[in-house]
Design a protein around this motif. Structure first.
Motif, short mmCIF file in Angstrom:
data_model
loop_
_atom_site.label_atom_id
_atom_site.label_comp_id
_atom_site.label_asym_id
_atom_site.label_seq_id
_atom_site.Cartn_x
_atom_site.Cartn_y
_atom_site.Cartn_z
N LEU A 44 0.86 -1.17 0.00
CA LEU A 44 0.00 0.00 0.00
C LEU A 44 0.90 1.22 0.00
CD1 LEU A 44 -2.52 -1.09 2.80
CD2 LEU A 44 -2.81 -1.27 0.31
N LEU A 69 -8.67 -1.14 4.20
CA LEU A 69 -8.26 0.15 3.63
C LEU A 69 -9.05 1.31 4.21
CD1 LEU A 69 -7.85 -0.90 -0.12
CD2 LEU A 69 -6.16 -0.97 1.74
N VAL A 77 -9.11 4.90 -3.97
CA VAL A 77 -8.17 3.77 -3.95
C VAL A 77 -7.86 3.41 -5.40
CG1 VAL A 77 -7.87 1.33 -3.37
CG2 VAL A 77 -8.99 2.87 -1.74
N VAL A 103 -12.98 3.32 -6.10
CA VAL A 103 -11.96 2.30 -6.36
C VAL A 103 -11.78 2.23 -7.87
CG1 VAL A 103 -11.30 -0.12 -6.18
CG2 VAL A 103 -12.59 0.96 -4.33
#
Length: 132
Positions: A44, A69, A77, A103
């Motif tokens: 990450l 997350l 993300v 996302v």
């Protein structure tokens, strides 16, 4: 390490890099470089930190990986799915969608470019990096 006949991709998108923030400076099929430091294995990347991530590859993704997350409170993300674009099943990232966190799945090349642009715009971006 990249084979002798392979070209390692290096990046420069901005003339002035924010020295206190992470940016991708290179990538290949099995690693990324963040601020010139090479990383392999799932990780990450946030503007101010780099951490390991549990899934070994795209097929290993679980709902809990995306739920974890949430603790980072990202605005978006970026899911790097290796050398080719793959889309996770919507149930996997449901927790992020419910929290109104975007996302975006993309290959490693697109992830690196997009992350750097969003960091330069002072966005709360989180890059979740997986390799083939």
């Amino acid at each position: 390490m990249a084979a002798a006949n392979q070209r390692v991709n290096t990046m420069k998108l901005h003339a002035d890099k924010p020295t206190h923030l992470n940016v991708f400076t290179g990538y290949d099929r099995d690693f990324v470089s963040v601020n010139q430091q090479r990383h392999s294995g799932s990780l990450l990347v946030l503007p101010t930190s780099v951490e390991p991530w549990r899934p070994a590859n795209f097929a290993d993704l679980q709902e809990a990986d995306f739920e974890a997350l949430l603790a980072f409170q990202p605005e978006v993300v970026l899911l790097g799915t290796g050398s080719r674009l793959q889309f996770p099943h919507p149930r996997l990232s449901r927790s992020l969608a419910q929290a109104q966190i975007g996302v975006d799945a993309m290959d490693i090349s697109a992830l690196c470019r997009t992350f750097n642009i969003l960091v330069a715009e002072d966005r709360r971006v989180l890059a979740a990096v997986l390799f083939d």
